[in-house]
Design a protein around this motif. Structure first.
Motif, short mmCIF file in Angstrom:
data_model
loop_
_atom_site.label_atom_id
_atom_site.label_comp_id
_atom_site.label_asym_id
_atom_site.label_seq_id
_atom_site.Cartn_x
_atom_site.Cartn_y
_atom_site.Cartn_z
N ALA A 133 107.23 -96.45 71.37
CA ALA A 133 106.43 -95.27 71.04
C ALA A 133 107.22 -93.97 71.22
CB ALA A 133 105.17 -95.22 71.90
N ASP A 134 108.24 -94.00 72.08
CA ASP A 134 109.07 -92.80 72.27
C ASP A 134 110.19 -92.72 71.25
OD1 ASP A 134 110.33 -95.02 73.24
OD2 ASP A 134 111.17 -94.05 75.02
N GLN A 135 110.23 -93.67 70.31
CA GLN A 135 111.26 -93.66 69.27
C GLN A 135 110.66 -93.37 67.90
OE1 GLN A 135 113.24 -97.44 69.56
NE2 GLN A 135 113.83 -97.15 71.68
N THR A 136 109.53 -92.66 67.88
CA THR A 136 108.85 -92.32 66.64
C THR A 136 109.78 -91.47 65.77
OG1 THR A 136 106.74 -92.32 67.80
CG2 THR A 136 106.81 -91.25 65.66
N PRO A 146 103.41 -88.44 64.32
CA PRO A 146 102.42 -89.54 64.32
C PRO A 146 101.07 -89.10 63.80
CG PRO A 146 102.69 -88.67 66.52
CD PRO A 146 103.69 -87.95 65.67
N THR A 147 100.28 -90.06 63.38
CA THR A 147 98.89 -89.81 63.03
C THR A 147 98.06 -89.76 64.30
OG1 THR A 147 98.44 -92.18 62.82
CG2 THR A 147 99.17 -91.02 60.84
N ARG A 148 96.84 -89.26 64.18
CA ARG A 148 95.98 -89.19 65.36
C ARG A 148 95.57 -90.59 65.83
NH1 ARG A 148 97.02 -85.28 68.13
NH2 ARG A 148 95.14 -85.73 69.34
N CYS A 149 95.52 -91.54 64.92
CA CYS A 149 95.21 -92.91 65.33
C CYS A 149 96.29 -93.45 66.27
CB CYS A 149 95.08 -93.81 64.11
SG CYS A 149 94.55 -95.50 64.47
N ILE A 150 97.55 -93.15 65.97
CA ILE A 150 98.65 -93.57 66.85
C ILE A 150 98.52 -92.90 68.21
CG2 ILE A 150 101.14 -93.36 67.21
CD1 ILE A 150 101.54 -93.86 64.25
N VAL A 151 98.21 -91.61 68.22
CA VAL A 151 98.08 -90.87 69.48
C VAL A 151 96.95 -91.45 70.32
CG1 VAL A 151 97.55 -88.63 70.50
CG2 VAL A 151 99.07 -88.76 68.52
N MET A 152 95.82 -91.76 69.69
CA MET A 152 94.67 -92.28 70.44
C MET A 152 94.95 -93.69 70.98
SD MET A 152 91.26 -90.95 68.48
CE MET A 152 90.29 -91.27 69.96
N GLU A 177 101.96 -89.19 81.84
CA GLU A 177 102.86 -89.49 80.73
C GLU A 177 102.32 -89.20 79.33
OE1 GLU A 177 104.46 -93.44 80.88
OE2 GLU A 177 104.56 -93.46 83.08
N MET A 178 101.06 -88.79 79.21
CA MET A 178 100.51 -88.73 77.85
C MET A 178 101.18 -87.65 76.99
SD MET A 178 96.74 -87.08 78.41
CE MET A 178 96.46 -85.59 79.35
N TYR A 179 101.80 -86.65 77.58
CA TYR A 179 102.52 -85.65 76.79
C TYR A 179 104.01 -85.95 76.71
CZ TYR A 179 98.19 -83.02 77.18
OH TYR A 179 96.87 -82.64 77.12
N HIS A 180 104.42 -87.09 77.22
CA HIS A 180 105.83 -87.47 77.13
C HIS A 180 106.16 -88.03 75.76
CE1 HIS A 180 106.71 -87.83 81.73
NE2 HIS A 180 106.09 -86.71 81.41
N TYR A 181 105.15 -88.23 74.95
CA TYR A 181 105.35 -88.75 73.61
C TYR A 181 105.03 -87.65 72.59
CZ TYR A 181 105.08 -93.15 76.18
OH TYR A 181 105.29 -94.16 77.07
N TRP A 182 105.49 -87.87 71.39
CA TRP A 182 105.30 -86.89 70.33
C TRP A 182 103.83 -86.86 69.93
CZ3 TRP A 182 108.60 -86.88 65.19
CH2 TRP A 182 108.33 -85.71 64.47
N TRP A 183 103.17 -85.72 70.19
CA TRP A 183 101.81 -85.53 69.73
C TRP A 183 101.86 -84.91 68.34
CZ3 TRP A 183 96.81 -84.76 72.62
CH2 TRP A 183 96.73 -85.62 73.72
N GLY A 184 101.02 -85.37 67.46
CA GLY A 184 100.99 -84.84 66.12
C GLY A 184 99.66 -85.12 65.46
#
Length: 644
Positions: A362-365, A369-375, A390-397
């Motif tokens: 997930a950190d190699q997006t 990402p779509t909101r479905c991926i984020v959820m 950790e929830m903001y450690h990934y790309w939010w989009g």
């Protein structure tokens, strides 16, 4: 005197033969080359086989999750009632067969093997039906290209197309067309057997196979002009085909198949790509396949199946061009959207309760990402107890799904998300609505079972369990769920259901999600006053999502009260520091706030003032490397994200 000319003639003949002998190496080389290719009369068949195997490997490597999802959105029951249900529309037998073979994608490798075997059978039937010589057999790859493209270009249509078993229906239908044309061509001229077969193909074939029976009859009318027989006989076959192709669907619609749309009676058992508007781009594989069949019928010539390659070099060039066009066509038609495939991978992991698998990679997006991926990612973090850190450690989009129509999360991931967050009634609702709209699927029945068990409706759960026990690959799952029916203690203690029971204390009120899943779910959670530590933390996370300061403080202090003496997760600290500095109304001196969080906030504000004259996009780019993993960045720079 009479002998000299004879001698001279003999001499000239000898010299001519010697001259021919001097030029023989090139000719002998050509003869050897021709002999070599004539011995390899099976080479075209080998090329076709290799091409089909390569496509199968690509499907297995690149589309394993897609194939698995296709059988989840499929349903085949081993019961007579299920077969009767398919037969209420034209082409029902073909759809029944398509559903039967689609279920084997539960193991993607097995489904791919069966699909490739069908393609091999199709190549054989087509070559026999149209007398395609072995040296031209590679041209049948045009048909394989059309069938492959009809699968790999679907993308989000997988959720919306109403033709069940679509991954196999087209292939089986094409094989049926070739078999019928071959049988027609083999019939003798006497007793008017050929017109009789045309009539039988439409009268019997249309209810069973829909469009494919009509198309087979049309090909019979075309190829009859290339077969022996008088003009009168050919004209009779053609007229019979035209009349029955037009009349039979009309009669069937008026007196047999009442549930068929009048606009689709001639294309029954073909997919309809219509959502508000017609998306004609997705029909090109079907037009390509139809064009191949028509050309094969028009150019039909009765010749031996094995024919020598007289000119090897042009043949080799044509083979190379065809193979290149075949590979390039598949490449162009392949739906290669990263987010679509990532959603499928994550959903497969959620179905298997593999929460670490959801986060794997997930950190190699590679794209927003779509909101479905984020959820789904946040759901996995919540299950692992790492969301607050950790929830903001990934790309939010909020990238919209790559589709030519509006994709709603209600069809893509809402059932899974609602169920895991304890919104049982909304999961149940969307399973029912989509079941009515798009047809009942294994995934819907499984979530209906879960919802009924969690709600304590054990008799209802047994109804869905009994249906799933009639399947091949979901029977074991259904039998496992049957053990929980009537045993609430075992249900609440199970690894799958225990987290869901923590989330069930919602306010009892009637409302609507307006088909906007994320917004509805977060506003519902943020307003809860829960004492369950799991549910309350989700309320705090949703309060962060709303960016509503009073709601956050209410949930934040409730969280602190429920976790006395424990460390506060980083993102909750960040929100507390930010809101405290913005309003100066809450004193955090008595709370265990990390000094590193305060330092990060000060650095963030200093950088924001430094780049204050830039545009929002420029600020995002410059601030993300240092602060992209903080709530500060989320609050100021991730605004106005699109919901769907």
């Amino acid at each position: 005197m009479n002998k000299k000319p004879i001698k001279g003639k003999q001499t000239n003949d000898i010299s001519h033969k010697r001259g021919a002998a001097t030029s023989s190496p090139s000719k002998s080389g050509n003869k050897k080359l021709n002999l070599y290719f004539n011995k390899l009369h099976l080479l075209p068949l080998v090329l076709v086989a290799v091409a089909i195997v390569c496509v199968g490997v690509l499907l297995l490597v690149c589309e394993s999750n897609f194939l698995w999802k296709s059988q989840e959105l499929n349903l085949f029951l081993y019961s007579g009632d299920f077969f009767k249900q398919q037969m209420i529309v034209p082409g029902g037998a073909l759809v029944w067969l398509g559903c039967y073979f689609t279920q084997f994608f539960y193991h993607p490798w097995l489904g791919v093997v069966l699909l490739c075997l069908w393609w091999f059978l199709l190549v054989y039937l087509t070559s026999r039906a149209f007398c395609i010589q072995s040296k031209w057999l590679f041209l049948v790859l045009v048909l394989i290209l059309a069938l492959t493209a009809s699968i790999v270009m679907l993308g989000y249509w997988l959720y919306y197309v109403k033709l069940r078993g679509i991954l196999f229906v087209t292939t089986i239908g094409a094989a049926l067309v070739s078999a019928l044309v071959w049988f027609y061509r083999k019939l003798p001229l006497r007793y008017y057997l050929r017109p009789a077969l045309i009539i039988a193909t439409t009268l019997i074939g249309y209810p069973l196979f829909g469009f494919y029976a009509l198309f087979a009859a049309a090909l019979m009318a075309v190829i009859t002009w290339r077969l022996p027989g008088s003009i009168t006989f050919r004209a009779i076959c053609t007229v019979v085909a035209l009349v029955f192709i037009i009349v039979v669907p009309l009669i069937a619609y008026r007196h047999v198949f009442y549930q068929t749309n009048a606009d689709n009676i001639y294309v029954a058992a073909l997919p309809v790509f219509f959502l508000e508007t017609e998306h004609t781009t997705f029909y090109w594989p079907y037009f390509l396949g139809a064009a191949f069949y028509v050309l094969a019928a028009v150019l039909y010539r009765s010749k031996p199946f094995y024919e020598k390659v007289k000119k090897p070099l042009p043949w080799v060039l044509l083979v190379c061009c065809t193979l290149f066009a075949f590979a390039y066509g598949i490449h162009l038609s392949w739906f290669k959207d990263f987010n679509f495939h990532e959603e499928l991978r994550m959903q497969r992991c959620v179905e298997n309760q593999d929460w670490d698998g959801v986060l794997a990679g997930a950190d190699q997006t590679v794209t927003e990402p779509t909101r479905c991926i984020v959820m789904l990612r946040n759901l996995a973090l919540a299950r692992l107890g790492r969301e607050g850190d950790e929830m903001y450690h990934y790309w939010w989009g909020a990238k919209p799904p790559t589709a030519p129509f509006q994709v709603r999360m209600t069809q893509v991931g809402a059932k899974m998300i609602y169920y895991n967050y304890g919104q049982i009634n909304y999961c149940y609702r969307w399973c029912l609505e989509d079941g009515v709209e798009y047809g009942w699927r294994a995934e819907f029945l499984k979530y209906l079972t879960r919802c009924a068990l969690v709600n304590g409706e054990h008799q209802v759960a047994r109804k869905y369990i009994n249906l799933l026990k009639q399947t091949r690959y979901h029977r074991a799952w259904a039998e496992e769920q049957e053990r929980y029916a009537g045993h609430n203690d075992a249900l609440k203690a199970s690894a799958e259901y225990k987290p869901v029971f923590h989330m069930l204390k919602y306010n009892d009120r009637l409302t609507s999600d307006r088909s906007v899943v994320e917004q509805f779910l977060n506003y519902e959670l943020a307003r809860l006053e829960a004492d369950d530590v799991v549910l309350q933390e989700q309320s705090l996370v949703s309060a962060l999502w709303t960016k509503d300061i009073p709601t956050f403080w209410k949930q934040f202090f409730r969280y602190v009260a429920l976790h006395p003496g424990q460390r506060i997760p980083t993102h909750y600290q960040e929100a507390a520091v930010l809101y405290s500095e913005l309003e100066h109304q809450v004193d955090l001196s008595n709370l265990p706030i990390d000094e590193s969080v305060r330092t990060t906030f000060q650095n963030f504000m200093a950088r924001a003032q430094q780049y204050g004259n830039g545009t929002m996009e420029m600020l995002k780019q410059r601030m993300y490397p240092e602060f992209g993993q903080t709530f500060f960045y989320e609050y100021f720079l991730n605004r106005d994200q699109q919901m769907y």
